[in-house]
Design an enzyme around this catalytic site. Structure first.
Site, PDB file in Angstrom:
ATOM      1  CG  HIS A   1      -8.827   4.748   5.738  1.00 17.31           C
ATOM      2  ND1 HIS A   1      -8.101   5.124   4.641  1.00 17.31           N
ATOM      3  CD2 HIS A   1      -7.905   4.430   6.671  1.00 17.31           C
ATOM      4  CE1 HIS A   1      -6.807   5.054   4.914  1.00 17.31           C
ATOM      5  NE2 HIS A   1      -6.660   4.620   6.148  1.00 17.31           N
TER       6      HIS A   1
ATOM      7  CD  GLN B   1      -1.084   2.297   2.261  1.00 18.72           C
ATOM      8  OE1 GLN B   1      -0.351   1.970   3.204  1.00 18.72           O
ATOM      9  NE2 GLN B   1      -1.313   3.565   1.947  1.00 18.72           N
TER      10      GLN B   1
ATOM     11  CE1 TYR C   1      -2.710   6.780   3.108  1.00 20.82           C
ATOM     12  CE2 TYR C   1      -1.105   5.787   4.574  1.00 20.82           C
ATOM     13  CZ  TYR C   1      -2.416   6.072   4.244  1.00 20.82           C
ATOM     14  OH  TYR C   1      -3.430   5.653   5.066  1.00 20.82           O
TER      15      TYR C   1
ATOM     16  NE  ARG D   1     -11.223  -0.602  13.349  1.00 18.88           N
ATOM     17  CZ  ARG D   1     -11.737   0.149  12.380  1.00 18.88           C
ATOM     18  NH1 ARG D   1     -12.359  -0.418  11.347  1.00 18.88           N
ATOM     19  NH2 ARG D   1     -11.638   1.468  12.418  1.00 18.88           N
TER      20      ARG D   1
ATOM     21  N   GLY E   1     -15.898  -2.747   7.832  1.00 17.28           N
ATOM     22  CA  GLY E   1     -16.940  -3.295   8.700  1.00 17.28           C
ATOM     23  C   GLY E   1     -17.219  -4.782   8.552  1.00 17.28           C
TER      24      GLY E   1
HETATM   25  C1  LIG Z   1      -5.480   0.534  12.728  1.00 18.53           C
HETATM   26  C2  LIG Z   1      -5.691   0.742  11.271  1.00 18.53           C
HETATM   27  C3  LIG Z   1      -4.647   1.182  10.469  1.00 18.53           C
HETATM   28  C4  LIG Z   1      -4.857   1.381   9.115  1.00 18.53           C
HETATM   29  N1  LIG Z   1      -3.804   1.772   8.335  1.00 18.53           N
HETATM   30  C5  LIG Z   1      -4.006   1.945   7.007  1.00 18.53           C
HETATM   31  C6  LIG Z   1      -2.927   2.328   6.175  1.00 18.53           C
HETATM   32  O1  LIG Z   1      -1.808   2.497   6.636  1.00 18.53           O
HETATM   33  N2  LIG Z   1      -3.177   2.492   4.853  1.00 18.53           N
HETATM   34  C7  LIG Z   1      -4.421   2.287   4.313  1.00 18.53           C
HETATM   35  O2  LIG Z   1      -4.612   2.437   3.112  1.00 18.53           O
HETATM   36  N3  LIG Z   1      -5.458   1.917   5.083  1.00 18.53           N
HETATM   37  C8  LIG Z   1      -5.265   1.729   6.410  1.00 18.53           C
HETATM   38  N4  LIG Z   1      -6.319   1.341   7.186  1.00 18.53           N
HETATM   39  C9  LIG Z   1      -7.618   1.073   6.569  1.00 18.53           C
HETATM   40  C10 LIG Z   1      -7.723  -0.413   6.195  1.00 18.53           C
HETATM   41  O3  LIG Z   1      -6.881  -0.739   5.129  1.00 18.53           O
HETATM   42  C11 LIG Z   1      -9.143  -0.782   5.781  1.00 18.53           C
HETATM   43  O4  LIG Z   1      -9.590   0.124   4.802  1.00 18.53           O
HETATM   44  C12 LIG Z   1     -10.109  -0.805   6.949  1.00 18.53           C
HETATM   45  O5  LIG Z   1      -9.488  -1.240   8.125  1.00 18.53           O
HETATM   46  C13 LIG Z   1     -11.258  -1.721   6.597  1.00 18.53           C
HETATM   47  O6  LIG Z   1     -12.207  -1.748   7.599  1.00 18.53           O
HETATM   48  P1  LIG Z   1     -12.280  -2.868   8.738  1.00 18.53           P
HETATM   49  O7  LIG Z   1     -11.191  -2.578   9.692  1.00 18.53           O
HETATM   50  O8  LIG Z   1     -13.625  -2.634   9.318  1.00 18.53           O
HETATM   51  O9  LIG Z   1     -12.126  -4.216   8.077  1.00 18.53           O
HETATM   52  C14 LIG Z   1      -6.134   1.143   8.549  1.00 18.53           C
HETATM   53  C15 LIG Z   1      -7.177   0.692   9.359  1.00 18.53           C
HETATM   54  C16 LIG Z   1      -6.968   0.486  10.709  1.00 18.53           C
HETATM   55  C17 LIG Z   1      -8.114  -0.015  11.545  1.00 18.53           C
END
Ligand SMILES: Cc1cc2nc3c(=O)[nH]c(=O)nc-3n(C[C@H](O)[C@H](O)[C@H](O)COP(=O)(O)O)c2cc1C
Length: 390
Positions: free
Chosen positions: A284, A133, A135, A339, A317
């Site tokens: 996100h 991934q 940024y 998560r 979710g």
């Molecule tokens: C603690 C945490 C850190 C995350 N870090 C990133 C990240 O560094 N880059 C990114 O694109 N998404 C990040 N995300 C978003 C996840 O890739 C994803 O879109 C999201 O967790 C999906 O939802 P869920 O946790 O309900 O499955 C993060 C999410 C969480 C919970």
């Protein structure tokens, strides 16, 4: 026979195990959304509103949840999404999670903001499908150097996150006072001391080996701007990005390119026009815009708009196999998981992450049987009743 359930029978059990193990500041960082957690709750409510319509007397004795993703078969329809905090919940958590994904035959996405160097994750991550991934930083040349480093390391796909022009408003992170590298305030020190398993199992192990965890993939000049920011206020500000930036990355990245963080079908079309090979509908995990729509509520229109050109993925979710089945029935190619496997990693490292994957696999399998659909390839809109438009 040893019991490898860990006493966790669903993702909520793993979440509870993570909650007990982690300092509150870190648990809230991974568990909560932003501001008033409305998007976080709405992601669940939107999925819960969709109902399945089972068929009966179908021979479901042979069931398959295999899919083909970018030309490769995989045994179940999920991808491990990027979560930058994996190395803070478990010592070298990225490697633990990558190994669990490799053993399950599903792709693992390493976050830019991880604390284990990307080369090390490729080397020790179990030899599975590795995605990265990205940024895009305001200093574009630095991002392009990163793309080259990722290519050289051998990642198969680049997931460009396009939904984060500024850091989200996660007030609880400020209140809890957690920073990277860790700074011990009275509040965070008390929190850590009350969680000795994390103190000795994670932070002490870092201190005895490589020192305080840092963003190992950030180039030097950016890393120095990032240190000691409260977690959640630490994303690089990249509010000047446009579709031209995605096009520019497309030019220099020769392998699979996925745009993550779309909530409008028109943006999915733009991403495809820029040469993306796939898009991820995502808010996100409820972390960015507290009033954001749930991705599942724009899935059908997005699939109608670009589904014939490129695969549409989705996240935010998903906690049950039935949630994943709903998304597939509405046209998603696969679901990114955030998560659930992060809770599993926090609870028990690789074994805990594997447990999360097994729970989802078993739930998908059972629901397929119960709705009379032996193969995920046969799922379609007739199996679901989407909520009426309001
Ligand atoms: C603690 C945490 C850190 C995350 N870090 C990133 C990240 O560094 N880059 C990114 O694109 N998404 C990040 N995300 C978003 C996840 O890739 C994803 O879109 C999201 O967790 C999906 O939802 P869920 O946790 O309900 O499955 C993060 C999410 C969480 C919970």
């Amino acid at each position: 026979m040893s019991d490898n359930t860990l006493g966790a029978y669903n993702i909520a059990d793993l979440r509870e195990m993570a909650r007990r193990r982690l300092p509150k500041g870190i648990f809230e960082f991974i568990d909560r959304g932003n501001e008033d957690d409305i998007a976080l709750r709405n992601n669940r409510a939107a999925l819960d509103r969709i109902k399945l319509k089972p068929r009966t007397l179908v021979d479901v004795s042979k069931r398959s949840q295999e899919i083909t993703l970018f030309g490769k078969r995989q045994p179940m329809p999920i991808v491990i999404g990027p979560t930058g905090t994996t190395g803070q919940v478990w010592y070298r958590g990225e490697i633990a999670l990558a190994r669990a994904a490799a053993a399950a035959g599903i792709p693992f996405t390493l976050a830019t903001g991880s604390t284990t160097a990307l080369e090390q994750v490729i080397e020790q991550g179990g030899g599975g499908r590795m995605w990265f991934q990205l940024y895009i930083w305001p200093e574009r040349s630095v991002a392009y150097e990163m793309v080259e480093r990722v290519r050289k390391a051998g990642f198969e796909a680049l997931v460009v996150t396009i939904d984060s022009p500024v850091s989200p408003n996660r007030e609880f992170n400020l209140r809890n006072g957690f920073t990277l590298p860790f700074k011990f305030t009275p509040r965070s020190t008390t929190d850590v001391l009350m969680h000795p398993r994390w103190l000795f199992g994670v932070i002490a192990r870092y201190l005895l080996t490589t020192g305080m965890p840092r963003y190992e993939n950030y180039p030097g000049e950016i890393k120095s701007n990032m240190t000691a920011q409260p977690m959640g206020r630490s994303m690089p500000k990249n509010d000047s990005l446009t579709w031209d930036d995605l096009r520019a990355v497309r030019k220099i990245w020769p392998r699979t390119l996925i745009a993550k963080g779309i909530l409008d079908a028109r943006d999915a079309v733009l991403a495809a026009d820029c040469g993306a090979d796939g898009v991820v509908l995502s808010n996100h995990g409820g972390i960015l815009v507290d009033s954001a729509i749930a991705p599942i509520d724009v899935l059908e229109e997005t699939v109608d708009a670009v589904g014939k050109r490129i695969p549409v993925f989705i996240d935010s979710g998903y906690r049950r196999g039935s949630d994943i089945i709903k998304a597939l029935a509405l046209g998603a190619k696969a679901v990114f998981i955030g998560r659930p496997t992060l809770y599993g990693t926090a609870a028990a490292g690789q074994v805990g992450a594997a447990r999360a994957i097994t729970i989802l696999r078993d739930e998908i399998d059972r629901v397929l049987a119960l709705i009379g659909c032996p193969d995920v390839a046969a799922l379609n809109r007739e199996y679901v009743v989407p909520p009426r438009p309001h």
